[in-house]
Design a protein around this motif. Sequence first.
Motif, PDB file in Angstrom:
ATOM      1  N   LEU A  23      -0.758  -2.665 -10.048  1.00 38.99           N
ATOM      2  CA  LEU A  23      -0.010  -1.566  -9.132  1.00 38.99           C
ATOM      3  C   LEU A  23      -0.886  -1.694  -7.755  1.00 38.99           C
ATOM      4  N   MET A  24      -2.260  -1.725  -7.814  1.00 40.44           N
ATOM      5  CA  MET A  24      -2.973  -1.584  -6.536  1.00 40.44           C
ATOM      6  C   MET A  24      -2.755  -3.196  -5.833  1.00 40.44           C
ATOM      7  N   MET A  25      -2.677  -3.999  -6.607  1.00 40.17           N
ATOM      8  CA  MET A  25      -2.589  -5.480  -5.938  1.00 40.17           C
ATOM      9  C   MET A  25      -1.076  -5.572  -5.194  1.00 40.17           C
ATOM     10  N   GLU A  26      -0.324  -4.880  -6.016  1.00 38.40           N
ATOM     11  CA  GLU A  26       1.230  -5.065  -5.694  1.00 38.40           C
ATOM     12  C   GLU A  26       1.375  -4.180  -4.535  1.00 38.40           C
ATOM     13  N   GLU A  33      -9.735   1.268  -0.226  1.00 38.66           N
ATOM     14  CA  GLU A  33      -8.723   1.686   0.349  1.00 38.66           C
ATOM     15  C   GLU A  33      -7.965   2.683  -0.673  1.00 38.66           C
ATOM     16  N   LEU A  34      -7.526   2.292  -2.057  1.00 40.49           N
ATOM     17  CA  LEU A  34      -6.964   3.117  -2.923  1.00 40.49           C
ATOM     18  C   LEU A  34      -7.825   4.536  -3.249  1.00 40.49           C
ATOM     19  N   ALA A  35      -9.115   4.392  -3.155  1.00 41.75           N
ATOM     20  CA  ALA A  35      -9.909   5.398  -3.252  1.00 41.75           C
ATOM     21  C   ALA A  35      -9.839   6.301  -2.255  1.00 41.75           C
ATOM     22  N   ALA A  36      -9.670   5.846  -1.209  1.00 42.64           N
ATOM     23  CA  ALA A  36      -9.796   6.657   0.178  1.00 42.64           C
ATOM     24  C   ALA A  36      -8.385   7.810   0.221  1.00 42.64           C
ATOM     25  N   ARG A  37      -7.253   6.878  -0.375  1.00 46.74           N
ATOM     26  CA  ARG A  37      -6.036   7.680  -0.394  1.00 46.74           C
ATOM     27  C   ARG A  37      -6.015   8.550  -1.735  1.00 46.74           C
ATOM     28  N   CYS A  38      -6.479   8.374  -2.605  1.00 44.21           N
ATOM     29  CA  CYS A  38      -6.703   9.345  -3.920  1.00 44.21           C
ATOM     30  C   CYS A  38      -7.590  10.344  -3.746  1.00 44.21           C
ATOM     31  N   LYS A  44     -15.392   5.112  -8.613  1.00 47.27           N
ATOM     32  CA  LYS A  44     -14.409   5.553  -9.595  1.00 47.27           C
ATOM     33  C   LYS A  44     -13.265   4.632  -9.765  1.00 47.27           C
ATOM     34  N   THR A  45     -12.761   4.096  -8.704  1.00 46.68           N
ATOM     35  CA  THR A  45     -11.735   3.061  -8.762  1.00 46.68           C
ATOM     36  C   THR A  45     -12.138   1.910  -9.463  1.00 46.68           C
ATOM     37  N   CYS A  67       0.181   3.998  -4.563  1.00 51.71           N
ATOM     38  CA  CYS A  67       0.755   2.644  -4.615  1.00 51.71           C
ATOM     39  C   CYS A  67       2.217   2.659  -4.232  1.00 51.71           C
ATOM     40  N   GLY A  68       2.586   3.938  -4.183  1.00 55.59           N
ATOM     41  CA  GLY A  68       4.012   4.003  -3.866  1.00 55.59           C
ATOM     42  C   GLY A  68       4.927   3.459  -5.155  1.00 55.59           C
ATOM     43  N   ALA A  69       4.309   3.932  -6.304  1.00 53.44           N
ATOM     44  CA  ALA A  69       4.925   3.459  -7.567  1.00 53.44           C
ATOM     45  C   ALA A  69       5.137   4.880  -8.393  1.00 53.44           C
ATOM     46  N   ASP A  70       5.617   5.799  -8.093  1.00 56.23           N
ATOM     47  CA  ASP A  70       5.863   7.077  -8.964  1.00 56.23           C
ATOM     48  C   ASP A  70       6.600   6.932  -9.982  1.00 56.23           C
ATOM     49  N   ASP A  71       7.506   6.004  -9.746  1.00 58.52           N
ATOM     50  CA  ASP A  71       8.382   5.633 -11.185  1.00 58.52           C
ATOM     51  C   ASP A  71       7.532   5.288 -12.399  1.00 58.52           C
TER      52      ASP A  71
END
Length: 282
Positions: A23-26, A33-38, A44-45, A67-71
């Motif tokens: 999901l992170m790569m997609e 960057e993901l850690a900053a958003r979270c 931890k990531t 990641c814009g993947a709430d589904d």
Amino acid sequence: MPSSPSSSAQAAREAVAARLRELMMEAGLRGHELAARCGWNAAKTSRIINAKTQPSDADIRAWCAACGADDQVADLVASARAVDFMYVEWRRLQRNGLRKVQEDFYALHEQSALCRVYVSNVMPGFFQTAPYATAVLQAVTRFWATPDDVVEAVASRVARSRFLYEGRHRFAVVMEEWVLRSRIGDVETMAGQLRHLLAVLPLASVSLGVIPSTASRTLWPMEAFYLYDDRRAVVETLTAEINVTQPREIADYARAFADLAKMAVYGDEAKARINAAIDSLG
């Protein structure tokens, strides 16, 4: 059989981690960057995607949102919870004492028509006398430094014996002979436990096989495991309870039980070995 009873749990944990990494790569994100958003540290990531840290429900929701993947949340949360059920450390299970664990096993037996058991350490709980169960659970309490609710836990454990006398439950047990010789508690406790074993041996609900110490083995001694019908296997290690629900693995444990059962002696031969263990107490 798997090389380790925790191997399936680790594989499931790694599958969750791999999906989160995808999901992170997609989303075109890097770890920091993901850690900053979270709103957490980049370390931890890294621990999550390397399956070194099990993500919480909240972690998964934050990750999917980033990641814009709430589904994907529902499926990932369900998968992560399945891992939690599969491999549960005794420290976690027993943090408030032993009574609750015993009550959970009582419910599991109540729901099962056939319980197949291989033991290489102590008598199965449904065979245990109160003094023997007290000695076992006192040792567990000391080792893990859990809250002392041994009296209540013993009552819950011994209550399982009622299912031996109910027609809708069957118990097939294969026991290593050294379980008969391993002294739990004092001489009186052990003698009482062995005499109780002789008393339940003739019950229609019970099949008890003893693998002689001198048996020519076709399977090695292994961790104790309990098969509840064909729906769940519980494996007991020093540090954790392993819950197996995958049909292929349950079939492996059933096959192992059948092979172990072929090495055991039954009826009068089993009775003779129990009596010999009583005589050895002096």
